[in-house]
Design a protein around this motif. Structure first.
Motif, mmCIF file in Angstrom:
data_model
loop_
_atom_site.group_PDB
_atom_site.id
_atom_site.type_symbol
_atom_site.label_atom_id
_atom_site.label_comp_id
_atom_site.label_asym_id
_atom_site.label_seq_id
_atom_site.Cartn_x
_atom_site.Cartn_y
_atom_site.Cartn_z
ATOM 1 N N ARG A 27 0.842 -1.199 0.000
ATOM 2 C CA ARG A 27 0.000 0.000 0.000
ATOM 3 C C ARG A 27 0.878 1.249 0.000
ATOM 4 N N TRP A 28 1.876 1.266 0.841
ATOM 5 C CA TRP A 28 2.786 2.423 0.922
ATOM 6 C C TRP A 28 3.525 2.618 -0.403
ATOM 7 N N LEU A 29 4.009 1.506 -0.975
ATOM 8 C CA LEU A 29 4.756 1.570 -2.238
ATOM 9 C C LEU A 29 3.863 2.073 -3.378
ATOM 10 N N ALA A 30 2.635 1.581 -3.424
ATOM 11 C CA ALA A 30 1.694 2.020 -4.462
ATOM 12 C C ALA A 30 1.391 3.509 -4.319
ATOM 13 N N GLY A 31 1.265 3.975 -3.095
ATOM 14 C CA GLY A 31 1.021 5.397 -2.852
ATOM 15 C C GLY A 31 2.158 6.262 -3.366
ATOM 16 N N VAL A 32 3.391 5.823 -3.121
ATOM 17 C CA VAL A 32 4.561 6.569 -3.592
ATOM 18 C C VAL A 32 4.586 6.628 -5.116
ATOM 19 N N VAL A 33 4.307 5.483 -5.765
ATOM 20 C CA VAL A 33 4.316 5.425 -7.237
ATOM 21 C C VAL A 33 3.236 6.340 -7.818
ATOM 22 N N ILE A 34 2.046 6.327 -7.220
ATOM 23 C CA ILE A 34 0.949 7.164 -7.707
ATOM 24 C C ILE A 34 1.279 8.641 -7.557
ATOM 25 N N VAL A 35 1.862 9.018 -6.420
ATOM 26 C CA VAL A 35 2.226 10.424 -6.193
ATOM 27 C C VAL A 35 3.282 10.875 -7.200
ATOM 28 N N LEU A 36 4.335 10.076 -7.355
ATOM 29 C CA LEU A 36 5.403 10.445 -8.293
ATOM 30 C C LEU A 36 4.886 10.499 -9.731
ATOM 31 N N GLY A 37 4.099 9.488 -10.105
ATOM 32 C CA GLY A 37 3.532 9.470 -11.451
ATOM 33 C C GLY A 37 2.625 10.663 -11.694
ATOM 34 N N GLY A 38 1.821 11.004 -10.700
ATOM 35 C CA GLY A 38 0.927 12.147 -10.826
ATOM 36 C C GLY A 38 1.673 13.457 -10.960
ATOM 37 N N LEU A 39 2.722 13.622 -10.161
ATOM 38 C CA LEU A 39 3.513 14.855 -10.223
ATOM 39 C C LEU A 39 4.200 15.000 -11.576
ATOM 40 N N LEU A 40 4.786 13.914 -12.078
ATOM 41 C CA LEU A 40 5.462 13.960 -13.375
ATOM 42 C C LEU A 40 4.472 14.242 -14.501
ATOM 43 N N ASN A 41 3.335 13.554 -14.449
ATOM 44 C CA ASN A 41 2.307 13.729 -15.478
ATOM 45 C C ASN A 41 1.763 15.154 -15.479
ATOM 46 N N MET A 42 1.391 15.640 -14.295
ATOM 47 C CA MET A 42 0.834 16.982 -14.200
ATOM 48 C C MET A 42 1.869 18.050 -14.524
#
Length: 225
Positions: A121-136
């Motif tokens: 869960r923690w790892l998925a959260g980190v990936v989603i945050v990083l992916g979202g920041l890069l995408n946005m």
């Protein structure tokens, strides 16, 4: 471009103020975490479609779709048609979405915790945050460049302008959560739909459907269809 800062700027400014005000006004309906993150699980299909359309169709989508039509003719619409079919199938069958809703979770990482434990869960959260920041970040940069080109704005004011716009969005999102996002998305959907229909009608009325078809055939041949 012929962007008039008094007339066109006033229209854009009024739209920004109206959407921000609407986003902030609904904060009074947010009373718990569930309402903040998933709008109390009360979003219907029609509002969901409007929100998805407003989210998916932005400056980047508009520009690469136009470029696809210019480079490939009517065949440039193929990715959009396939995406439409994919969304339709997912919506009708409930593939992925129904099991996610039935699980009662509010986030994807929360679902992963049920299946695989807290570390995932923690790892998925980190990936989603990083992916979202890069995408946005990419979309924000391209959106800024489009703003400069379409309005004739001096580039030295770009960072300030984009920062102000980002802060405006952040304010109503932080205050009202998903409820604010849904309301502002719905307003965007209305404006976007009216604009798209009006522009399409204008171009077809000005050039004629037959001339458009003939131009595609002359420049792209059978491949343009």
């Amino acid at each position: 471009m012929n962007f008039n800062w008094l007339l066109d700027g006033s229209i854009v400014g009024l739209y920004l103020v109206a959407t921000m005000a609407a986003g902030i006004m609904v904060r009074k309906y947010v009373g718990n975490v569930e309402q903040f993150l998933v709008a109390g699980r009360e979003m219907n299909v029609f509002l969901g479609i409007a929100s998805l359309a407003a989210t998916e169709f932005g400056i980047v989508t508009c520009m690469y779709t136009a470029q696809g039509g210019y480079n490939s003719g009517f065949a440039g619409a193929t990715p959009g048609i396939l995406q439409c079919l994919a969304m339709l199938i997912i919506g009708i069958t409930g593939f992925c979405v129904k099991p996610l809703r039935d699980s009662g979770v509010m986030t994807i990482p929360e679902l992963f915790e049920q299946r695989f434990g807290k570390f995932i869960r923690w790892l998925a959260g980190v990936v989603i945050v990083l992916g979202g920041l890069l995408n946005m970040g990419v979309f924000l940069r391209i959106g800024g460049e489009f703003l400069v080109l379409s309005t004739g704005m001096n580039e030295k004011y770009l960072v300030i302008t984009m920062t102000v716009l980002l802060i405006m969005v952040a304010v109503y999102t932080i205050l009202g959560g998903m409820l604010s996002v849904l309301v502002t998305d719905f307003l965007q959907f209305i404006v976007m739909s009216i604009g798209l229909l009006a522009v399409t009608y204008f171009f077809i009325g000005s050039f004629g459907w037959g001339k458009i078809v003939d131009t595609v055939e002359a420049n792209h041949g059978v491949g343009g269809f």
